[in-house]
Write a protein that holds these residues in place. Structure first.
Motif, mmCIF file in Angstrom:
data_model
loop_
_atom_site.group_PDB
_atom_site.id
_atom_site.type_symbol
_atom_site.label_atom_id
_atom_site.label_comp_id
_atom_site.label_asym_id
_atom_site.label_seq_id
_atom_site.Cartn_x
_atom_site.Cartn_y
_atom_site.Cartn_z
ATOM 1 N N GLN A 255 -23.806 -53.378 0.673
ATOM 2 C CA GLN A 255 -23.910 -52.090 -0.037
ATOM 3 C C GLN A 255 -25.249 -51.417 0.257
ATOM 4 O O GLN A 255 -25.310 -50.189 0.455
ATOM 5 C CB GLN A 255 -23.754 -52.303 -1.538
ATOM 6 C CG GLN A 255 -22.356 -52.695 -1.985
ATOM 7 C CD GLN A 255 -22.281 -52.935 -3.483
ATOM 8 O OE1 GLN A 255 -23.002 -52.307 -4.259
ATOM 9 N NE2 GLN A 255 -21.424 -53.862 -3.899
ATOM 10 N N ALA A 256 -26.311 -52.207 0.294
ATOM 11 C CA ALA A 256 -27.650 -51.654 0.570
ATOM 12 C C ALA A 256 -27.705 -51.072 1.977
ATOM 13 O O ALA A 256 -28.246 -49.973 2.190
ATOM 14 C CB ALA A 256 -28.707 -52.750 0.406
ATOM 15 N N ALA A 257 -27.123 -51.793 2.943
ATOM 16 C CA ALA A 257 -27.116 -51.298 4.326
ATOM 17 C C ALA A 257 -26.250 -50.051 4.451
ATOM 18 O O ALA A 257 -26.608 -49.097 5.166
ATOM 19 C CB ALA A 257 -26.588 -52.398 5.253
ATOM 20 N N LEU A 258 -25.121 -50.025 3.742
ATOM 21 C CA LEU A 258 -24.246 -48.850 3.782
ATOM 22 C C LEU A 258 -24.953 -47.638 3.190
ATOM 23 O O LEU A 258 -24.856 -46.522 3.733
ATOM 24 C CB LEU A 258 -22.955 -49.141 3.007
ATOM 25 C CG LEU A 258 -21.994 -47.961 2.815
ATOM 26 C CD1 LEU A 258 -21.522 -47.421 4.164
ATOM 27 C CD2 LEU A 258 -20.792 -48.373 1.966
ATOM 28 N N LEU A 259 -25.687 -47.838 2.102
ATOM 29 C CA LEU A 259 -26.420 -46.737 1.476
ATOM 30 C C LEU A 259 -27.417 -46.125 2.455
ATOM 31 O O LEU A 259 -27.547 -44.895 2.536
ATOM 32 C CB LEU A 259 -27.136 -47.237 0.222
ATOM 33 C CG LEU A 259 -27.965 -46.196 -0.542
ATOM 34 C CD1 LEU A 259 -27.071 -45.078 -1.072
ATOM 35 C CD2 LEU A 259 -28.738 -46.852 -1.682
ATOM 36 N N ARG A 260 -28.108 -46.970 3.219
ATOM 37 C CA ARG A 260 -29.079 -46.462 4.200
ATOM 38 C C ARG A 260 -28.380 -45.586 5.245
ATOM 39 O O ARG A 260 -28.889 -44.534 5.627
ATOM 40 C CB ARG A 260 -29.803 -47.623 4.892
ATOM 41 C CG ARG A 260 -30.853 -48.305 4.055
ATOM 42 C CD ARG A 260 -31.772 -49.176 4.908
ATOM 43 N NE ARG A 260 -31.034 -50.224 5.615
ATOM 44 C CZ ARG A 260 -30.753 -51.406 5.094
ATOM 45 N NH1 ARG A 260 -31.147 -51.711 3.871
ATOM 46 N NH2 ARG A 260 -30.085 -52.308 5.802
ATOM 47 N N VAL A 261 -27.214 -46.013 5.685
ATOM 48 C CA VAL A 261 -26.483 -45.229 6.688
ATOM 49 C C VAL A 261 -26.059 -43.876 6.109
ATOM 50 O O VAL A 261 -26.171 -42.836 6.774
ATOM 51 C CB VAL A 261 -25.242 -46.018 7.180
ATOM 52 C CG1 VAL A 261 -24.375 -45.140 8.079
ATOM 53 C CG2 VAL A 261 -25.681 -47.259 7.933
ATOM 54 N N LEU A 262 -25.591 -43.876 4.875
ATOM 55 C CA LEU A 262 -25.155 -42.620 4.252
ATOM 56 C C LEU A 262 -26.330 -41.664 4.041
ATOM 57 O O LEU A 262 -26.176 -40.444 4.126
ATOM 58 C CB LEU A 262 -24.460 -42.905 2.915
ATOM 59 C CG LEU A 262 -23.176 -43.749 2.975
ATOM 60 C CD1 LEU A 262 -22.564 -43.908 1.592
ATOM 61 C CD2 LEU A 262 -22.165 -43.119 3.917
ATOM 62 N N GLU A 263 -27.511 -42.239 3.784
ATOM 63 C CA GLU A 263 -28.692 -41.394 3.546
ATOM 64 C C GLU A 263 -29.303 -40.882 4.841
ATOM 65 O O GLU A 263 -29.731 -39.730 4.922
ATOM 66 C CB GLU A 263 -29.742 -42.194 2.757
ATOM 67 C CG GLU A 263 -29.353 -42.417 1.302
ATOM 68 C CD GLU A 263 -30.354 -43.303 0.573
ATOM 69 O OE1 GLU A 263 -31.100 -44.047 1.262
ATOM 70 O OE2 GLU A 263 -30.389 -43.256 -0.670
ATOM 71 N N ASP A 302 -26.717 -46.307 -7.102
ATOM 72 C CA ASP A 302 -27.068 -45.240 -6.161
ATOM 73 C C ASP A 302 -25.975 -45.063 -5.108
ATOM 74 O O ASP A 302 -25.660 -43.940 -4.695
ATOM 75 C CB ASP A 302 -28.434 -45.502 -5.507
ATOM 76 C CG ASP A 302 -28.617 -46.943 -5.037
ATOM 77 O OD1 ASP A 302 -27.628 -47.716 -5.080
ATOM 78 O OD2 ASP A 302 -29.742 -47.294 -4.624
ATOM 79 N N LEU A 303 -25.329 -46.172 -4.685
ATOM 80 C CA LEU A 303 -24.227 -46.062 -3.727
ATOM 81 C C LEU A 303 -23.012 -45.408 -4.391
ATOM 82 O O LEU A 303 -22.326 -44.591 -3.767
ATOM 83 C CB LEU A 303 -23.850 -47.452 -3.196
ATOM 84 C CG LEU A 303 -22.661 -47.488 -2.229
ATOM 85 C CD1 LEU A 303 -22.917 -46.626 -0.997
ATOM 86 C CD2 LEU A 303 -22.339 -48.920 -1.827
ATOM 87 N N PHE A 304 -22.781 -45.766 -5.649
ATOM 88 C CA PHE A 304 -21.667 -45.163 -6.393
ATOM 89 C C PHE A 304 -21.804 -43.641 -6.427
ATOM 90 O O PHE A 304 -20.839 -42.907 -6.201
ATOM 91 C CB PHE A 304 -21.620 -45.737 -7.813
ATOM 92 C CG PHE A 304 -20.567 -45.105 -8.684
ATOM 93 C CD1 PHE A 304 -19.220 -45.322 -8.441
ATOM 94 C CD2 PHE A 304 -20.936 -44.273 -9.735
ATOM 95 C CE1 PHE A 304 -18.245 -44.732 -9.245
ATOM 96 C CE2 PHE A 304 -19.977 -43.682 -10.534
ATOM 97 C CZ PHE A 304 -18.628 -43.910 -10.289
ATOM 98 N N TYR A 305 -23.013 -43.154 -6.707
ATOM 99 C CA TYR A 305 -23.228 -41.696 -6.731
ATOM 100 C C TYR A 305 -22.995 -41.076 -5.358
ATOM 101 O O TYR A 305 -22.488 -39.966 -5.247
ATOM 102 C CB TYR A 305 -24.657 -41.383 -7.217
ATOM 103 C CG TYR A 305 -24.889 -41.690 -8.679
ATOM 104 C CD1 TYR A 305 -23.871 -41.525 -9.615
ATOM 105 C CD2 TYR A 305 -26.122 -42.164 -9.121
ATOM 106 C CE1 TYR A 305 -24.085 -41.805 -10.956
ATOM 107 C CE2 TYR A 305 -26.345 -42.450 -10.461
ATOM 108 C CZ TYR A 305 -25.321 -42.265 -11.371
ATOM 109 O OH TYR A 305 -25.533 -42.558 -12.688
ATOM 110 N N ARG A 306 -23.363 -41.817 -4.303
ATOM 111 C CA ARG A 306 -23.201 -41.303 -2.934
ATOM 112 C C ARG A 306 -21.733 -41.131 -2.544
ATOM 113 O O ARG A 306 -21.357 -40.167 -1.892
ATOM 114 C CB ARG A 306 -23.869 -42.250 -1.940
ATOM 115 C CG ARG A 306 -25.343 -42.038 -1.781
ATOM 116 C CD ARG A 306 -25.610 -40.847 -0.875
ATOM 117 N NE ARG A 306 -27.032 -40.580 -0.747
ATOM 118 C CZ ARG A 306 -27.530 -39.579 -0.042
ATOM 119 N NH1 ARG A 306 -26.714 -38.750 0.599
ATOM 120 N NH2 ARG A 306 -28.820 -39.388 0.033
#
Length: 456
Positions: A255-263, A302-306
């Motif tokens: 999830q942390a790695a996915l969040l970085r990609v989305l950001e 934070d990923l949920f909001y994304r």
């Protein structure tokens, strides 16, 4: 079911070599405001059907020296698609079976009553009205297999149309088997990215230690077994859409790695220090309650909001039971083609039993049920072909039925029983259930209980 045909000013053509039978059928149907053309000659009837559109044809299998089945084949060869009911007093079983294998709707054995004729004709016309309705839905949404006219489905298609015009992240929520991937595909196919890749990722099926490699790729030698560099799903979906199914099952590290990609819109392969830019539209789906998962710390807030920029709900089948006739018709046609079987029909008893069931597995369960019935059943599918766990849901042992689903089923059954007991009298039913009339009306609407068809 009413025995009175709908006042549609339908046009029926009847072909029989006995004038008395033609007269009897015409007299019966004209009383129902149905326009009837009669012919004793198959050649004359064929010419008429080339010039005019008819809603249904009643054809005698044996027409003196002519054959009703040969006439039907001639119509098919000429591209004249007309719902057909065959009739005969001396046809063999092989002829009757052949007529239905060729695609006829029904077969009536003479002599038959006017009541039986009207019921067969009504069922035939209703069946083909459903088919035509399906064609209209499919033609207006050519890439969309989201079948249904319930308000929930109309709203869903409207949301898809609006969302598809943007690149906003979408989170599709809904129970298993409701068609979340179909919704994601519909969004992709209606978007500017439709010519590019649509990549599906089942997050629950990838081992935890390999999920980052699967999503973002890896270099040669990055880990044991990495014998060559490999693109990840995000790179495969570049300029297209990635569908992250069951994202609620994704481990926190990923999830942390996915969040970085989305950001950052950059991916870093496992084993590499370099990053590469990706232009990907993200659609995620889950059957889990992510709000609860966030509270428990199982899913990053934070990923949920994304991913929850545009929330869309995939409705459960039990909440749109009025779509069952359309869905059953569509699925039977699709499954028969898949298995190379002549298109089969269902009788009315099937739909009634289907409407009384809660479908915890939703459209996927309905599809599997119909597939079993098509393979094991006859030309006309009846209530006898329905698996016992559908017709007797209280005896289910192996199914994972939620408390909510079971409560809704029991509540609907109780209301239906009381409506039958009091002949549909709302005041008496409400008093017996110790609820007010307004609440009862809401429940009847919620469970799509058809009072005019079921009571009195």
């Amino acid at each position: 079911m009413t025995n009175k045909l709908e006042k549609t000013n339908g046009k029926i053509i009847v072909i029989d070599d006995e004038p008395n039978i033609l007269l009897s059928i015409a007299s019966c149907l004209e009383l129902e405001n149905i326009y009837v053309d009669t012919f004793t000659s198959s050649k004359d009837a064929f010419i008429a059907m080339q010039k005019q559109d008819y809603d249904c044809a009643l054809i005698d299998i044996r027409l003196n020296q002519e054959s009703g089945i040969e006439l039907f084949k001639q119509l098919q060869s000429a591209g004249i698609d007309i719902p057909t009911i065959f009739m005969s007093g001396n046809a063999s079983l092989n002829e009757a079976a052949e007529s239905q294998k060729l695609g006829a709707y029904d077969f009536l054995e003479k002599p038959f009553s006017s009541e039986k004729l009207k019921i067969a004709l009504e069922n035939c016309l209703n069946f083909y009205r459903l088919k035509n309705k399906l064609k209209r839905i499919e033609s207006s949404h050519p890439q969309n297999k989201l079948i249904g006219e319930h308000e929930l489905m109309r709203q869903l298609r409207s949301e898809i149309s609006k969302v598809a015009k943007t690149d906003a992240a979408v989170l599709i929520r809904g129970e298993s088997g409701t068609g979340k991937e179909l919704i994601a595909r519909a969004i992709h196919e209606a978007s500017r990215r439709s010519e590019k890749e649509f990549v599906t990722v089942n997050c629950s099926a990838i081992p935890q230690n390999l999920i980052e490699s699967a999503l973002f790729g890896h270099t040669k030698g990055a880990f044991t077994g990495a014998n060559e560099s490999k693109k990840g799903y995000f790179e495969m979906a570049n300029q297209g859409t990635i569908f992250l199914d069951e994202i609620g099952d994704m481990p926190l590290s990923a999830q942390a790695a996915l969040l970085r990609v989305l950001e950052t819109k950059e991916v870093q392969k496992v084993g590499s220090e370099n990053t590469s830019y990706v232009d990907v539209r993200v659609i995620a789906a889950t059957h889990k309650n992510l709000d609860e998962a966030v509270e428990k710390g199982d899913f990053r807030q934070d990923l949920f909001y994304r991913i929850n920029v545009i929330p869309i709900t995939s409705p459960a089948l039990r909440k749109r039971k009025s779509d069952l006739p359309l869905l059953v018709n569509y699925l039977i046609e699709t499954l028969c083609r898949k298995h190379g079987i002549s298109i089969k029909q269902t009788d009315n008893s099937c739909i009634k039993l289907f409407e009384n069931y809660t479908w915890p597995g939703n459209v996927r369960e309905l599809t599997n049920t119909l597939e079993r019935m098509i393979i094991m059943g006859g030309e006309i599918l009846t209530s006898q072909d329905i698996p016992k766990d559908i017709t007797s849901p209280h005896q289910q042992k192996d199914r994972e039925v939620s408390l909510k689903s079971y409560r809704e089923f029991a509540e609907r059954e109780l209301i239906v029983d009381r409506l039958n007991q009091f002949s549909g009298n709302i005041s008496q039913v409400a008093r017996s259930l110790k609820i007010d009339r307004t609440h009862l009306h809401k429940k009847i609407k919620q469970y799509e209980i058809q009072r005019d068809k079921t009571f009195g």
